[in-house]
Each structure stands twice: as C-alpha cells, then as structure tokens.
Write a protein that holds these residues in place. Structure first.
Motif, mmCIF file in Angstrom:
data_model
loop_
_atom_site.group_PDB
_atom_site.id
_atom_site.type_symbol
_atom_site.label_atom_id
_atom_site.label_comp_id
_atom_site.label_asym_id
_atom_site.label_seq_id
_atom_site.Cartn_x
_atom_site.Cartn_y
_atom_site.Cartn_z
ATOM 1 N N ILE A 1 0.706 -1.078 -0.047
ATOM 2 C CA ILE A 1 -0.070 -0.155 0.043
ATOM 3 C C ILE A 1 0.904 1.276 -0.017
ATOM 4 O O ILE A 1 1.724 1.461 0.699
ATOM 5 C CB ILE A 1 -1.001 -0.181 1.144
ATOM 6 C CG1 ILE A 1 -1.641 -1.300 1.155
ATOM 7 C CG2 ILE A 1 -1.605 1.239 1.319
ATOM 8 C CD1 ILE A 1 -2.763 -1.614 2.404
ATOM 9 N N ASP A 2 0.664 1.933 -1.037
ATOM 10 C CA ASP A 2 1.601 3.111 -1.054
ATOM 11 C C ASP A 2 0.544 4.446 -1.469
ATOM 12 O O ASP A 2 -0.161 4.304 -2.461
ATOM 13 C CB ASP A 2 2.534 3.064 -2.366
ATOM 14 C CG ASP A 2 3.582 4.066 -2.498
ATOM 15 O OD1 ASP A 2 3.565 4.525 -1.475
ATOM 16 O OD2 ASP A 2 4.223 4.218 -3.379
ATOM 17 N N HIS A 3 0.647 5.246 -0.627
ATOM 18 C CA HIS A 3 -0.282 6.546 -0.897
ATOM 19 C C HIS A 3 0.454 7.918 -0.248
ATOM 20 O O HIS A 3 1.470 7.572 0.451
ATOM 21 C CB HIS A 3 -1.491 6.236 -0.462
ATOM 22 C CG HIS A 3 -1.392 6.105 1.401
ATOM 23 N ND1 HIS A 3 -1.100 5.017 1.826
ATOM 24 C CD2 HIS A 3 -1.699 7.154 2.338
ATOM 25 C CE1 HIS A 3 -1.185 5.061 3.198
ATOM 26 N NE2 HIS A 3 -1.502 6.435 3.384
ATOM 27 N N GLU A 4 -0.047 8.963 -0.665
ATOM 28 C CA GLU A 4 0.570 10.038 -0.172
ATOM 29 C C GLU A 4 -0.426 10.972 0.254
ATOM 30 O O GLU A 4 -1.414 11.255 -0.241
ATOM 31 C CB GLU A 4 1.351 10.680 -1.522
ATOM 32 C CG GLU A 4 1.792 11.943 -1.280
ATOM 33 C CD GLU A 4 2.343 12.625 -2.490
ATOM 34 O OE1 GLU A 4 2.871 13.697 -2.747
ATOM 35 O OE2 GLU A 4 2.263 11.724 -3.774
ATOM 36 N N ILE A 5 -0.143 11.576 1.427
ATOM 37 C CA ILE A 5 -1.049 12.401 1.999
ATOM 38 C C ILE A 5 -0.612 13.760 1.914
ATOM 39 O O ILE A 5 0.526 14.121 2.441
ATOM 40 C CB ILE A 5 -1.289 11.918 3.533
ATOM 41 C CG1 ILE A 5 -2.011 10.620 3.705
ATOM 42 C CG2 ILE A 5 -2.239 12.935 4.227
ATOM 43 C CD1 ILE A 5 -2.036 9.962 5.027
ATOM 44 N N ARG A 6 -1.302 14.686 1.334
ATOM 45 C CA ARG A 6 -0.998 16.351 1.383
ATOM 46 C C ARG A 6 -1.974 17.116 1.803
ATOM 47 O O ARG A 6 -1.808 18.143 1.749
ATOM 48 C CB ARG A 6 -0.858 16.513 -0.211
ATOM 49 C CG ARG A 6 0.461 15.539 -0.964
ATOM 50 C CD ARG A 6 0.421 15.860 -2.263
ATOM 51 N NE ARG A 6 -0.688 16.657 -3.077
ATOM 52 C CZ ARG A 6 -0.722 16.877 -4.216
ATOM 53 N NH1 ARG A 6 0.176 16.734 -5.097
ATOM 54 N NH2 ARG A 6 -1.727 17.489 -4.527
ATOM 55 N N LEU A 7 -2.884 16.575 2.630
ATOM 56 C CA LEU A 7 -3.883 17.353 2.983
ATOM 57 C C LEU A 7 -3.575 18.495 4.075
ATOM 58 O O LEU A 7 -3.769 19.497 3.882
ATOM 59 C CB LEU A 7 -5.017 16.318 3.756
ATOM 60 C CG LEU A 7 -6.210 17.082 4.408
ATOM 61 C CD1 LEU A 7 -7.014 17.741 3.314
ATOM 62 C CD2 LEU A 7 -7.133 16.364 5.065
ATOM 63 N N LYS A 8 -2.502 17.948 4.938
ATOM 64 C CA LYS A 8 -1.870 18.980 5.852
ATOM 65 C C LYS A 8 -1.408 20.285 5.162
ATOM 66 O O LYS A 8 -1.657 21.220 5.601
ATOM 67 C CB LYS A 8 -1.201 18.375 6.792
ATOM 68 C CG LYS A 8 -0.508 19.260 8.138
ATOM 69 C CD LYS A 8 0.411 18.485 9.080
ATOM 70 C CE LYS A 8 1.027 19.389 9.946
ATOM 71 N NZ LYS A 8 1.804 18.550 10.950
ATOM 72 N N VAL A 9 -0.444 19.803 4.336
ATOM 73 C CA VAL A 9 0.196 20.881 3.637
ATOM 74 C C VAL A 9 -0.692 21.726 2.774
ATOM 75 O O VAL A 9 -0.532 23.130 2.907
ATOM 76 C CB VAL A 9 1.577 20.216 2.704
ATOM 77 C CG1 VAL A 9 1.928 21.425 1.715
ATOM 78 C CG2 VAL A 9 2.434 19.609 3.374
ATOM 79 N N ASP A 10 -1.663 21.245 2.171
ATOM 80 C CA ASP A 10 -2.566 21.816 1.322
ATOM 81 C C ASP A 10 -3.360 22.846 2.274
ATOM 82 O O ASP A 10 -3.593 24.135 2.001
ATOM 83 C CB ASP A 10 -3.704 21.164 0.712
ATOM 84 C CG ASP A 10 -2.861 20.514 -0.545
ATOM 85 O OD1 ASP A 10 -2.008 20.982 -0.945
ATOM 86 O OD2 ASP A 10 -3.539 19.643 -1.002
ATOM 87 N N GLU B 1 -2.132 24.339 5.032
ATOM 88 C CA GLU B 1 -1.289 25.001 5.614
ATOM 89 C C GLU B 1 -1.036 26.263 4.572
ATOM 90 O O GLU B 1 -1.201 27.511 4.749
ATOM 91 C CB GLU B 1 -0.085 24.589 5.973
ATOM 92 C CG GLU B 1 0.005 23.932 7.436
ATOM 93 C CD GLU B 1 1.302 23.118 7.637
ATOM 94 O OE1 GLU B 1 1.296 22.589 8.677
ATOM 95 O OE2 GLU B 1 2.162 23.170 6.924
ATOM 96 N N LEU B 2 -1.113 25.645 3.433
ATOM 97 C CA LEU B 2 -0.834 26.729 2.359
ATOM 98 C C LEU B 2 -2.082 27.524 1.950
ATOM 99 O O LEU B 2 -2.106 28.737 1.862
ATOM 100 C CB LEU B 2 -0.602 25.956 0.849
ATOM 101 C CG LEU B 2 0.823 25.394 0.653
ATOM 102 C CD1 LEU B 2 0.978 24.743 -0.664
ATOM 103 C CD2 LEU B 2 1.813 26.628 0.845
ATOM 104 N N ASP B 3 -3.271 27.175 2.085
ATOM 105 C CA ASP B 3 -4.556 27.849 2.152
ATOM 106 C C ASP B 3 -4.697 29.099 3.069
ATOM 107 O O ASP B 3 -4.745 30.231 2.963
ATOM 108 C CB ASP B 3 -5.830 26.893 2.323
ATOM 109 C CG ASP B 3 -6.129 26.041 0.940
ATOM 110 O OD1 ASP B 3 -5.469 26.622 -0.088
ATOM 111 O OD2 ASP B 3 -7.040 25.230 0.996
ATOM 112 N N THR B 4 -3.918 28.524 4.211
ATOM 113 C CA THR B 4 -4.118 29.559 5.529
ATOM 114 C C THR B 4 -3.061 30.560 5.215
ATOM 115 O O THR B 4 -3.215 31.766 5.243
ATOM 116 C CB THR B 4 -3.514 29.102 6.613
ATOM 117 O OG1 THR B 4 -4.599 27.759 7.062
ATOM 118 C CG2 THR B 4 -3.772 29.676 8.049
#
Length: 61
Positions: A38-47, A49-52
């Motif tokens: 299982i290989d996945h990428e989580i970018r929700l936190k960075v997104d 932070e960038l929105d803020t």
C-alpha cells in the motif's frame, strides 16, 4: 391392498432416489498468502497550511 403395496413401493423408490447435499468444513485449514503493498501520499496538511498562508498573506504572489 394392491394399491397400498404399490403406494409403499413408490414411496420407497422416491425416498431412496433423493439426492443428498452436505456441507462440511475442510479437514485442513485454509491458508491465504497475500503480498500487498500500500503506497499512498497524504498532502492534506500541507494544502491546509498553504490555504491559511495564502489567506493571511494575500499579496504573496
């Protein structure tokens, strides 16, 4: 009397020819070997932070 004997013969013939269905558990345990990657990428936190950052500093770009 003949009808009773004939009926009995027919009933014996019908019951002796009925198929038998049986469910049984296997004698040996079932072994399942799986190789799962299982290989996945989580970018929700960075997104978020960038929105803020973009909201706070609107003139960044």
């Amino acid at each position: 009397m003949i009808y009773c004997a004939l009926l009995a013969a027919v009933l014996v013939a019908i019951t002796s020819c009925s198929p038998r269905v049986a469910l049984e558990a296997p004698k040996e345990p079932i072994t399942i070997n799986l190789n799962v990657k299982i290989d996945h990428e989580i970018r929700l936190k960075v997104d978020k932070e960038l929105d803020t950052l973009f909201k706070e500093q609107g003139d960044l770009f």
